[in-house]
Scaffold this active site. Sequence first.
Site, short mmCIF file in Angstrom:
data_model
loop_
_atom_site.label_atom_id
_atom_site.label_comp_id
_atom_site.label_asym_id
_atom_site.label_seq_id
_atom_site.Cartn_x
_atom_site.Cartn_y
_atom_site.Cartn_z
CG HIS A 1 -44.72 -21.38 -105.14
ND1 HIS A 1 -43.38 -21.68 -105.61
CD2 HIS A 1 -44.51 -20.24 -104.38
CE1 HIS A 1 -42.68 -20.84 -105.16
NE2 HIS A 1 -43.42 -19.80 -104.26
CD GLU B 1 -44.44 -16.11 -102.27
OE1 GLU B 1 -43.31 -15.49 -102.20
OE2 GLU B 1 -44.91 -16.21 -101.20
CG HIS C 1 -41.90 -16.09 -106.85
ND1 HIS C 1 -40.91 -15.69 -106.02
CD2 HIS C 1 -42.28 -17.20 -106.10
CE1 HIS C 1 -40.83 -16.29 -104.82
NE2 HIS C 1 -41.69 -17.13 -104.85
CG HIS D 1 -38.24 -20.11 -102.97
ND1 HIS D 1 -38.50 -20.55 -101.62
CD2 HIS D 1 -39.22 -19.43 -103.36
CE1 HIS D 1 -39.77 -19.74 -101.48
NE2 HIS D 1 -40.12 -19.09 -102.64
CG HIS E 1 -39.00 -13.64 -101.12
ND1 HIS E 1 -38.33 -15.00 -101.18
CD2 HIS E 1 -40.46 -14.07 -101.54
CE1 HIS E 1 -39.72 -15.88 -101.15
NE2 HIS E 1 -40.94 -15.13 -101.32
NE ARG F 1 -48.17 -22.70 -102.99
CZ ARG F 1 -48.55 -21.41 -103.49
NH1 ARG F 1 -47.96 -20.34 -102.89
NH2 ARG F 1 -49.49 -21.24 -104.08
#
Lengths: 335, 335
Positions: free
Chosen positions: B9, B287, B7, B182, B227, B75
């Site tokens: 971006h 993330e 995860h 996502h 998540h 993103r």
Amino acid sequence: MTIVDIHGHVSAPDKLYAWKANLLSHRGAHGLRPPALSDDAIREAYLAPNDSFGNISHLAHIDGAGVDIQLLSPRPYQAMHSERPAAIVRAFTEEVNNVIHRSCELFPGRFRGIAGLPQSPDLKVEEWVGELRRAVTELGFVGANLNPDPYEGLQVPPALGERYWYPLYEALVELNVPAIIHSAGCRPPTREPYSLHFIQEETVAVWSLLSSNVFKDFPDLKIVVTHGGGAIPYQVGRFLPSGVRSGATPYLDKLRLLYFDTCLYTRDAIELLLKTVGVDRALFGTEKPGTGSQIDPETGRWFDDIHLLIDDIDWLTTEQREALLHGNAQSLFKL
Amino acid sequence: MTIVDIHGHVSAPDKLYAWKANLLSHRGAHGLRPPALSDDAIREAYLAPNDSFGNISHLAHIDGAGVDIQLLSPRPYQAMHSERPAAIVRAFTEEVNNVIHRSCELFPGRFRGIAGLPQSPDLKVEEWVGELRRAVTELGFVGANLNPDPYEGLQVPPALGERYWYPLYEALVELNVPAIIHSAGCRPPTREPYSLHFIQEETVAVWSLLSSNVFKDFPDLKIVVTHGGGAIPYQVGRFLPSGVRSGATPYLDKLRLLYFDTCLYTRDAIELLLKTVGVDRALFGTEKPGTGSQIDPETGRWFDDIHLLIDDIDWLTTEQREALLHGNAQSLFKL
């Protein structure tokens, strides 16, 4: 140990819902007068086995779980807040509150009332407040459900932090009763059936309230979030960093402005809730009979025997168990 | 131990987002040609301290967490799927994928690409698939983001179980790459800012997929929910009783049709995820740099140092740690 279950919903004779079906068909053309419901019919709604709920009665469910007092609110998915005209929402809501009141009278000491509000988006919030006032001052109710989405998924409603909701918060504070966050139906249901909508709306409600000025403007307001707060206790890590960045009150402290019920059905989830918000902010709630009223073939327990899940949590002290099972609720709802 | 972070971006020069701002202002009137971005500018985007993320660089963040390989996707809050005309969505998505590809080339072995798709509701799903095909076959990407809400909150999209999405599922299976759930932005944001929308859409995605025929129709489809699956692992008790009632596959088994990342930021939540879905269905994801890139003043750790939270979970075996930190990802994404 005394058990107070803050998450119960009314049981009622079919005649009540047949009337609702009629209202939704004639939309008021046949008038708004509710059907006559006898005391026996209301009593029977709690005493007759119900095949939606494992074929035992409402009373047998709560007796079996050792519940001494259950708070009764309207069955949320039936609330029809988004139906038109608003007059049918108002008539139905008032009659459901009357049935709740009569249920409390017919089983003395066993139930206390939580009001539904006629949350039609076509009525002013001040008009919802009239029914809150009647329920508390005339019917002796101890709180009210608050649906954050009166549109039931049809459009985006004002967030709970917006001033739109302030007349309701003012009345709750004045009448000194808590609101219980619980949404109603969801249209259309393909992505989000009502049961999932409950969870989604609780998540949004916690976020909206805690990112607003509501508790600054109404420091005495008491709000309970059902089903363990939707996603928030599990996702709370997501909200911690921005709190640090902005220098705001730490999010875990903010969460403690709210109360949460234990209506979750797995021990791991209940433990996560208690650790995240604190036992003093948690209230025993089962939604019995309801979603969880099914025997788990693996354990032989009802899924909604949440008292057994709490029994299994070995790190709770006796004082904490008492607070969770009755003390917090007695003090919050002044039982 | 090798760490694969699924995860991550893209980081990119400001020039890319200045172009996006232009696209959103001229809506295509000035043409759709992306700006020239030098290799140095792209490299610098990973090497320069970033004041949104604790003032250290993207590379320093993942180096500090011991991440060997990070999967890089667009993103998400920048994806602008609901903007019009669709041509600007397509142009921007393609250029972001190009920047991801160049990032992978400029830091050999460090990153692998996850495609953004031009998910404009004004384009046919078949048209999104063209960019998926280009990303996988020409750019060597190993998966794609899937936004369940291309309308970004403006209206209700088709649920992921509906046939609307089938051309995408067909292509994912044919190309043999996973999709990563996502969502993107959210308009309006008052009740549900994009970060909360991510969580809400993951909850809906899990529910939609598992209540549909998708995995019957596409038994080889691989889907990762970010998540930690939104609200679902915490709320899973809610879905168990109806599974028993209907005689369907038990919901806990159904959940294992999906994969979940660990992007949660609290140990309690990660433990709940692992216990609920099984370590073999969980993938390490941070993330980083992102929402959690803030030092926790209480622990001195970055909130998104998820490897430290996993270190703290004492009941994981070495084999489970290996699976969680790299093995599951290596096999799913064929790294």
